[in-house]
Design an enzyme around this catalytic site. Structure first.
Site, PDB file in Angstrom:
ATOM      1  N   GLU A  76     -14.559   2.199  16.735  1.00 54.54           N
ATOM      2  CA  GLU A  76     -15.616   3.205  16.731  1.00 54.54           C
ATOM      3  C   GLU A  76     -15.483   4.302  17.777  1.00 54.54           C
ATOM      4  OE1 GLU A  76     -18.320   3.352  14.478  1.00 54.54           O
ATOM      5  OE2 GLU A  76     -16.965   1.981  13.437  1.00 54.54           O
ATOM      6  N   SER A 356      -8.253  -6.912 -24.270  1.00 52.52           N
ATOM      7  CA  SER A 356      -8.251  -6.048 -25.451  1.00 52.52           C
ATOM      8  C   SER A 356      -9.560  -5.316 -25.684  1.00 52.52           C
ATOM      9  CB  SER A 356      -7.888  -6.870 -26.691  1.00 52.52           C
ATOM     10  OG  SER A 356      -6.546  -7.298 -26.620  1.00 52.52           O
TER      11      SER A 356
END
Length: 781
Positions: A76, A356
């Site tokens: 940070e 499919s």
């Protein structure tokens, strides 16, 4: 004059700074220290859930291991101990990047983030930013760097409703913060950037992003000499434990809360940290009746059929989602058996292949782009393709080197795209994707609703076979676009959000024509055939005109059914996952079946849910405008004597579907296989498509279009056109013959179970007294 203007400007700045410093005091801690709950409601206003209180545990800085502190700084603010409270250059750079479209970036130091978390709030306003600026400067003069870091680590949000490093250590690793090692600390530090995006237990598909952020943090520690290269090289990613949610989020409630929170934060309605502080009243688009119907259908066809003594049943997972195509509202969602027992939402995860169920997007792309075959024929549903197993895909310069297998290595020979869709012929669809252009196929799928960032959505011929890993909810959105004649509006889970009586603005949902109506409707006309006489016949139990497609992931790790009526688009997936390791597992043997297939349990769940969800509403037919030359074929229903399908399947190219005995065969039959073209009665005739389930069955009757115990499909158990394979005689074994009478859901494809009646030549062995006829014709397509 220039010098004077410059001096005046400097004096104004100094005066403004002095005024701001004097006027802005350090306020008391914000009200978020006492958090409220968020309330989640069904669309009718009844309550779904109320999330718990904020989990916050403060500890002294000395309790937090130094490597964990260094990890936070590396992630940070690496210059925290040497820099001032604010970094004007970083703030200007972040503002510029945001304005120029490089993404919203923070220019805040840890001191500024602490001020925002503890003293102010998360709102993005100029006033808040000015206050943050002056409070940070004052705080830096009045408190030590260690005090500020301690406050930051105790107030930062880490996800999983955990505020502070101590709460996060327990939420992710089940241990005290003092017991964390460097690798675990680096993971917690990574979460600070975007907690939900890096929680690999809740979102397995985000693991690559989480790993990248974790590596960034560790590399930063090496750069700052807080970690040696040798120790860095030995680091192994520390997989966090699954969350332990509150019992108030049991059942489907927790999955709904998780999905709604992701929707709100993902659409920028409210940021994650602010939402976690609570006080919001959130009305969802979910409809209570439909939500309960979905859970009941899954329980009946899947969960209640699991056997504690069957190892494969431990791996069974189910995900489902249903969308109103006209409005884009998500009306029902099934995330898993219980949020307190299985944390990951199966409706929103993106790590299982769709199989499919992707193929309709290839067909839609062909119609949308006016595509032609390699020899110049315009592609329509009746265009003939070569369905030979392992046929190499041909490109403009010859063979491409890609030769996909068909299910059970069946070679179909020449057949139309309509029949290839009914029977999900891989070799045909891979060639079709090549003819259309894999890039165009990808563009069409994204236009319909498949996220562009979907893993493995690559522009190659294999895209047709569904190697991409879209979520159930993603696929429901894409199928809803087809159902809505090609018009797409981004799906919505939230109807209204208020806090303290003030309503938040929700993002607009513009509707646009994703693909032409002709492309969508032509695809629908073909998918109707899949339900009427193809691999998705179990969906007929809905008692409604329907279109759909079955699908299976590689290695049978997931089975899908995606389908829609004019009013509702719904997708169901049964997935295999090891409950201990989280690894994907094959579904072989689960629920006592050789396979779990899209035309089995998923289609049965779809049929029962759709029937219940639409009960009492008028039955609507599809109003289709198909592309020129793609007029929908008629499909006669046949009768219980097993008549042939008739003209739509009269052989247009020789004797492809002719049975060796001379009787007409069903589409997809392999004439060279033993018993090909024969049904389970063994009389050499083809079985007609069953009409809606309102007829008397051998052992019972189907009422109101929903199968009841004992209802029999005409002609008894059949393989419904499933081709033979070398290791079986004439098709998959069916549970029962024409005299079955004790099975549940007996009408559905596959026939009833029974203790009498022979399987017939080529139809499989005699029924053995089992149940659930739909289980008798797995279709791994």
């Amino acid at each position: 004059m220039v010098l004077g203007a410059s001096l005046l400007f400097a004096l104004v700045l100094l005066g403004g700074f002095a005024a701001g410093y004097l006027l802005v005091d350090i306020p008391p801690a914000n009200s978020a220290a006492t958090a409220q709950s968020n309330v989640y409601l069904y669309r009718d206003g009844t309550q779904i859930a109320r999330d718990g209180e904020v989990n916050r545990q403060s500890v002294r800085l000395s309790r937090i291991p130094l490597p964990v502190r260094h990890a936070v700084l590396a992630a940070e603010d690496r210059d925290f101990y040497s820099e001032r409270a604010v970094d004007p250059k970083a703030m200007v750079r972040a503002a510029w990047n945001t304005v120029t479209g490089k993404g919203k970036q923070s220019g805040s130091t840890i001191t500024q983030q602490y001020v925002k978390n503890y003293y102010l709030g998360q709102e993005r306003t100029v006033t808040r930013k000015v206050k943050e600026f002056f409070i940070a400067i004052k705080l830096d003069r009045e408190q030590s760097k260690d005090d500020i870091l301690e406050g930051y680590l105790n107030t930062s949000y880490f996800g999983r409703n955990a505020y502070g490093a101590q709460a996060a250590a327990h939420a992710y690793y089940g241990k005290d913060i003092s017991a964390l090692d460097t690798a675990e600390g680096a993971y917690l530090a990574s979460l600070l950037n975007a907690p939900s995006a890096y929680d690999v237990a809740a979102h397995p598909e985000n693991r690559p992003r989480a790993l990248a952020r974790w590596n960034y943090t560790l590399d930063g520690m090496v750069t700052e000499n807080w970690l040696t290269l040798s120790d860095r090289a030995a680091m192994i990613f520390p997989v966090p434990q699954t969350a332990g949610p509150a019992t108030g989020l049991s059942g489907q409630r927790g999955y709904i809360v998780q999905a709604v929170e992701d929707w709100l934060t993902g659409h920028g309605v409210v940021d994650e940290r602010t939402l976690a502080r609570g006080g919001y009243r959130i009305t969802t688009t979910l409809e209570r009746k439909k939500q309960h119907a979905f859970a009941a259908a899954v329980d009946r066809h899947v969960m209640s059929r699991r056997d504690p003594g069957r190892a494969a049943d431990r791996n069974v997972r189910v995900g489902g989602a249903s969308i109103d195509p006209a409005s884009g509202r998500v009306v029902a969602m099934y995330g898993g058996i219980d949020y307190t027992r299985q944390y990951v939402n199966n409706a929103t995860r993106r790590d299982y292949q769709v199989g499919s169920t992707f193929k309709p997007f290839v067909l839609a792309a062909a119609v949308e782009n006016g595509s032609v075959t390699r020899d110049g024929r315009r592609i329509t549903p009746d265009t003939l393709y070569d369905g030979t197993d392992r046929r190499q895909v041909l490109g403009s310069h010859g063979p491409t080197g890609y030769a996909p297998e068909n299910e059970d290595n069946v070679s179909y020979g020449p057949l139309s795209l309509r029949l290839a869709t009914d029977h999900s012929v891989n070799s045909v669809y891979a060639q079709l994707a090549q003819d259309v252009g894999p890039r165009r196929v990808r563009e069409t799928a994204v236009a319909l609703g498949v996220p562009e960032s979907t893993p493995d959505l690559t522009a190659t011929p294999s895209i047709a076979l569904g190697v991409a890993t879209a979520s159930v909810l993603d696929m429901a959105e894409a199928y809803a676009t087809l159902a809505n004649h090609g018009r797409r509006g981004t799906y919505s889970l939230v109807e209204r959000v208020t806090r303290d009586g003030v309503e938040l603005e929700l993002p607009a949902v513009p509707v646009r024509q994703a693909v032409s109506r002709e492309a969508a409707d032509t695809t629908t006309s073909v998918l109707m055939g899949v339900v009427r006489q193809g691999s998705g016949m179990a969906a007929l139990s809905a008692g409604r005109p329907a279109a759909g497609k079955t699908g299976t992931a590689e290695g049978d790790r997931a089975a899908w059914f995606a389908g829609y009526t004019p009013e509702l688009a719904t997708v169901v997936a049964v997935m295999g996952q090891d409950p201990d390791t989280g690894a994907q597992r094959s579904l072989y043997g689960a629920l006592g079946l050789p396979r779990i297939n899209g035309g089995g349990a998923p289609a049965a769940v779809w049929g029962e849910f759709t029937a219940a969800a639409l009960a009492g509403s008028e039955v609507r037919d599809f109003e289709l405008t198909v592309a020129e030359g793609a007029d929908e074929e008629s499909y006669p229903s046949g009768d219980s004597s097993g008549d042939s399908y008739g003209d739509p399947y009269a052989d247009p190219y020789g004797d492809l579907s002719a049975d060796p005995s001379g009787a007409p065969g069903r589409p997809g039959d392999d004439p060279s296989a033993p018993g090909g073209g024969e049904d389970a009665t063994g009389d050499g005739s083809s079985v007609g498509v069953a009409p809606p389930p309102t007829r008397e069955g051998t052992g019972g009757r189907a009422e109101a279009g929903v199968p009841v115990d004992g209802g029999a499909q005409p002609g008894g158990g059949t393989t419904v056109g499933r081709p033979s394979a070398p290791d079986r005689t004439g098709g998959w074994p069916v549970n029962g013959g024409p005299s079955g009478g004790t099975g549940r859901d007996g009408w559905a494809p596959g026939g009833t179970s029974g203790t009498s009646g022979t399987g017939g030549d080529g139809g499989g062995p005699q029924g053995a007294g089992g149940q659930d006829g739909w289980q008798a014709h797995p279709d791994r397509m």
